[in-house]
Design an enzyme around this catalytic site. Sequence first.
Site, PDB file in Angstrom:
ATOM      1  N   ARG A 197     -10.330 -11.929  -0.410  1.00 61.31           N
ATOM      2  CA  ARG A 197      -9.839 -10.890  -1.734  1.00 61.31           C
ATOM      3  C   ARG A 197      -9.162 -11.814  -2.772  1.00 61.31           C
ATOM      4  NH1 ARG A 197      -4.635  -7.440  -1.847  1.00 61.31           N
ATOM      5  NH2 ARG A 197      -4.880  -5.692  -2.940  1.00 61.31           N
TER       6      ARG A 197
ATOM      7  N   GLU B  62      -2.662  -0.757  -5.847  1.00 67.09           N
ATOM      8  CA  GLU B  62      -1.312   0.282  -5.341  1.00 67.09           C
ATOM      9  C   GLU B  62      -0.869   1.033  -6.341  1.00 67.09           C
ATOM     10  OE1 GLU B  62       0.656  -2.451  -1.912  1.00 67.09           O
ATOM     11  OE2 GLU B  62       1.822  -2.499  -3.682  1.00 67.09           O
TER      12      GLU B  62
ATOM     13  N   GLU C 278      -4.293  -4.465   2.601  1.00 63.92           N
ATOM     14  CA  GLU C 278      -3.079  -5.330   2.766  1.00 63.92           C
ATOM     15  C   GLU C 278      -2.564  -5.073   3.900  1.00 63.92           C
ATOM     16  OE1 GLU C 278      -0.241  -5.793  -0.197  1.00 63.92           O
ATOM     17  OE2 GLU C 278      -1.942  -5.480  -2.069  1.00 63.92           O
TER      18      GLU C 278
END
Length: 536
Positions: free
Chosen positions: A71, A170, A278
């Site tokens: 990522r 997020e 994550e």
Amino acid sequence: MKKLKKLILVSAAVLGLTAGNASLVKADDFINGADISILDEMENSGAVYKSNGTQKDPLTILKDNGVNYVRLRLWVDPYDANGNPYGAGTNDLNRTLKLAKRAKNKGLKVLLDFHYSDFWVDPGKQNLPKAWQNQSFEQLNSSVYSYTADVLNQMKSKGIYPDMVQIGNELNSGMLWPYGKSWGGDGKEFTRLATFLKSGVQAVKDTQSSNTPIMLHLADGGNQSTFQWWLDEITNQSVDFDIVGISYYPYWHGSLADLSANMDNISERYNKKVVVVETAYANTLDNLDQKTNAVTATEEAAAGYKASQDGQYEFLTDLVDKIKDVKNNNGLGFFYWEPLWYNGNVSWATQAGMSYLGVSDVTGNEWENQAVFDFQGNALRGIKAFNYSNLTNLLQNNSFEWDGYTESPSSWKIWKNGQNSAIKTESYDNTRYKLSFWSDKAYESSIYQTVGKLSSGTYKLSIDAMGDTSLETAELYIKNYGGNEQKISLKDSSTWKTYTIDNIQITNGQCEVGVYVKSSANKWLNIDNVRLVKVD
């Protein structure tokens, strides 16, 4: 950088769903991913990476241990007016292209993470890029599309188009504040946010050579109510995407049971794949620099795993088990966040970066004790968790699904002291089963399985359990494996919890695994997902 959580409790009805490209992502292609955005700056600062004492390319070390995806975060312009970098990777387009090419050359897939900011964004901040500061909503929306398309076209021209694209980072509180903020406005917050997201999604569709899975990413992975509120609103706006990305850190975001419930709800309510995009955990409580670590003794206690090499490995492998157990086979995999950031030579922000964020803090790295390398760059046991998804559970009928309701589950033997076994399998959500110990009379029982033809080596035994904390005895055990019997108590949680016996050295080709309960009347224990895996 420590994630800030914005807890917003809003009720919403489930409305329309979109199909997207979900069928393009196979759940049996399990993602063992690593966010390597820090790598270039780490190497420029002098960092080296070693496996078994030999220095190697860190991507080779990761791949050799099971990593199949990387990522990469992308910031628009992570420099101040004088050209000073913001730090923490300074992940502009040139650096991102360089890392993407390097990963692709290693045979690794790439997830590109568009932040739509010049530096860190999370639920507590979604700052506009400097170049977009004075734009209207319509101009911003145009910028989202043109910027996304330009980046992807450049990657396409270089033969490194990403294998998955993440639109925003997020996004609990939205993106591109104030226009794209998801709360506290005029009631049209999600209409504006969805407009931005649709523009990013359309840029992917207009530049792809083949269908590319698209991810939307939220923090606070154990908070089902927040995810449901946000996803209900987004599906109501008909945003077309395939995967829900989840940030989950066990010291901030609840238990693994909380995460499991959230992932199952996403799978069933929205028919979406899930990726824990994550996650991380500590390999030590030692601190290498002046910046206080994100994981200290306080976070260690909240997580329930020891901050050690073994604790890091146990958490990650337990996490993999939970992802693989998501309903409808929709658990797609995980990405470890910054496993290569093992010292403070690359700061979470330079002074220029802090100025952009409007904060004052010390430089350094709060993450170095959560790398999967020690402070000298030596690979730790945690790196082996990337290959755990490929290992075989050696127990049969380990989740008690084979027979439906029964008092004699297949492949398991039952021992009882007297006539009352108190054991049966029960459905707990109309689709899956657990095994229960309970009786209105005192009981003493065990359920066990003997496993043979085992090669010598190191094994891990784990179980999910919940029960009455006043049980006299409730234990997971392993014996007859060539060493002394090992056992662990299962009676310290009335909600689902994962228990582990690690570093079991099996030497005689077999073992017996079981659960033993002794109780007075009307006390109970539920168990599920018993796993025995050879891990060396």
